[in-house]
Design an enzyme around this catalytic site. Structure first.
Site, PDB file in Angstrom:
ATOM      1  N   ARG A 134       0.862  -1.177   0.000  1.00 30.51           N
ATOM      2  CA  ARG A 134       0.000   0.000   0.000  1.00 30.51           C
ATOM      3  C   ARG A 134       0.901   1.230   0.000  1.00 30.51           C
ATOM      4  NH1 ARG A 134      -1.955  -3.617   3.901  1.00 30.51           N
ATOM      5  NH2 ARG A 134      -4.039  -4.466   3.447  1.00 30.51           N
ATOM      6  N   LYS A 160      -1.680  -1.744   7.438  1.00 28.58           N
ATOM      7  CA  LYS A 160      -3.109  -1.606   7.718  1.00 28.58           C
ATOM      8  C   LYS A 160      -3.517  -2.576   8.825  1.00 28.58           C
ATOM      9  CE  LYS A 160      -7.628  -1.423   5.463  1.00 28.58           C
ATOM     10  NZ  LYS A 160      -8.365  -1.587   4.190  1.00 28.58           N
ATOM     11  N   HIS A 225      -2.239   2.596  -5.912  1.00 30.60           N
ATOM     12  CA  HIS A 225      -2.900   1.343  -5.548  1.00 30.60           C
ATOM     13  C   HIS A 225      -3.097   0.439  -6.769  1.00 30.60           C
ATOM     14  CE1 HIS A 225      -4.630  -0.622  -2.065  1.00 30.60           C
ATOM     15  NE2 HIS A 225      -5.600  -1.102  -2.824  1.00 30.60           N
ATOM     16  N   ARG A 228      -0.424  -2.077  -6.830  1.00 29.05           N
ATOM     17  CA  ARG A 228      -0.655  -3.188  -5.881  1.00 29.05           C
ATOM     18  C   ARG A 228      -1.609  -4.211  -6.498  1.00 29.05           C
ATOM     19  NH1 ARG A 228      -1.030  -4.659  -0.255  1.00 29.05           N
ATOM     20  NH2 ARG A 228      -3.158  -5.150   0.404  1.00 29.05           N
ATOM     21  N   HIS A 251      -3.782  -9.230   3.635  1.00 31.41           N
ATOM     22  CA  HIS A 251      -5.237  -9.270   3.745  1.00 31.41           C
ATOM     23  C   HIS A 251      -5.648 -10.104   4.954  1.00 31.41           C
ATOM     24  CE1 HIS A 251      -6.050  -8.362  -0.798  1.00 31.41           C
ATOM     25  NE2 HIS A 251      -5.861  -7.270  -0.078  1.00 31.41           N
ATOM     26  N   TYR A 260      -9.347 -11.426  -6.757  1.00 29.73           N
ATOM     27  CA  TYR A 260      -8.455 -11.264  -7.908  1.00 29.73           C
ATOM     28  C   TYR A 260      -8.610 -12.409  -8.906  1.00 29.73           C
ATOM     29  CZ  TYR A 260      -6.134  -7.445  -5.481  1.00 29.73           C
ATOM     30  OH  TYR A 260      -5.869  -6.248  -4.855  1.00 29.73           O
TER      31      TYR A 260
END
Length: 294
Positions: A134, A160, A225, A228, A251, A260
């Protein structure tokens, strides 16, 4: 600073919300109070509903932007003010449309990075793509402790969700970072901002990305982003399993990473259609022509 604002700020601090989240929540509540020109403590569910309608119909905000305002107001009324409302009804979240991101091809990534003029900006955007970071994680890389040459990993501190993790450090990225360091010689932050004791801001990188996008001539939208997203899809198309990609991206849920799968073209378009598996029909023998009598 009003007592209510101070109390909300302290409530977020004791719960260890990130500085970015704290600033965002305080801004949203401030905008809410300015809209009614009253303290939020004097407002109720009908006022919140009126404000949400204002954001959707007059301000034309996207559902994701309204989500931020909803989260801030829920924290204020539930945690700081201790209201016992039914928050799903009093402050509902709008349903956001599920959209797939537009992903750059490897050739487009290479072309885009070549259009970034500044060495620092090009290096930080390359890092976002090469390690799937990120932008906030890339901007907070430190000179000491981030690069582990023996294990060939990058250490991401407090990403995050305030979680540390290790991500891949490819030989090509190591070479890029080493060349960058030899030219710029940063001391504390890998990518310093206007003041050397502070990291570069996300806005500065975002603006550099916009300028490079204009020079690139690409029709696809490009943000930090986006790189990414490209990292995840390109790994998936190269055969990397979803669980590994989940760990690299940081994640929390595997379901987030599994989205994805809907973008990876070699997984979608490379799958054989059931039509191809049907047996070929035998050719029909043409009936003999009718006899001619004249």
């Amino acid at each position: 600073m009003t007592p209510l604002r101070l109390r909300m700020k302290e409530d977020m601090q004791v719960r260890n919300l990130s500085p970015h989240t704290q600033g965002s929540y305080l801004l949203q509540v401030s905008l809410f109070a300015r809209h009614f020109e009253q303290s939020p403590a004097l407002l109720g569910p009908e006022d919140v509903r009126s404000y949400q309608i204002y954001l959707a119909n007059e301000k034309k905000l996207a559902p994701k932007s309204i989500h931020v305002a909803v989260a801030a107001l829920r924290f204020l009324y539930r945690t700081t003010l201790g209201r016992d409302w039914d928050f799903d009804r009093s402050i509902p979240c709008p349903k956001a449309p599920k959209q797939l991101p537009v992903v750059l091809s490897p050739e487009e990534v290479l072309h885009f990075l070549g259009c970034v003029e500044s060495l620092m900006h090009r290096t930080i955007l390359t890092t976002c793509y090469a390690a799937g970071l990120r932008i906030s994680e890339a901007t907070h890389l430190k000179c000491r402790g981030a690069i582990d040459r023996q294990r060939m990993v990058l250490r991401v501190e407090q990403g995050k969700g305030q979680k540390d993790r290790y991500v891949m450090l490819s030989p090509r990225l190591l070479e890029t970072l080493t060349s960058y360091w030899r030219v710029t010689r940063p001391t504390d932050w890998m990518f310093p901002g206007a003041s050397s004791d502070q990291p570069i801001t996300r806005d500065a990188v975002g603006n550099a990305c916009k300028r490079a996008h204009g020079r690139s001539g690409l029709s696809k939208p490009v943000t930090p982003h986006s790189l990414r997203h490209a990292f995840a899809v390109h790994l998936l198309e190269a055969g990397t399993d979803v669980r590994t990609i989940q760990l690299l991206l940081g994640h929390r849920s595997l379901a987030t990473t599994a989205q994805y799968l809907r973008i990876a073209t070699n997984k979608v378009c490379g799958t054989t259609s059931p039509l191809e598996l049907l047996p070929h029909p035998t050719s029909r023998v043409a009936p003999p022509p009718a006899p001619e009598h004249f």
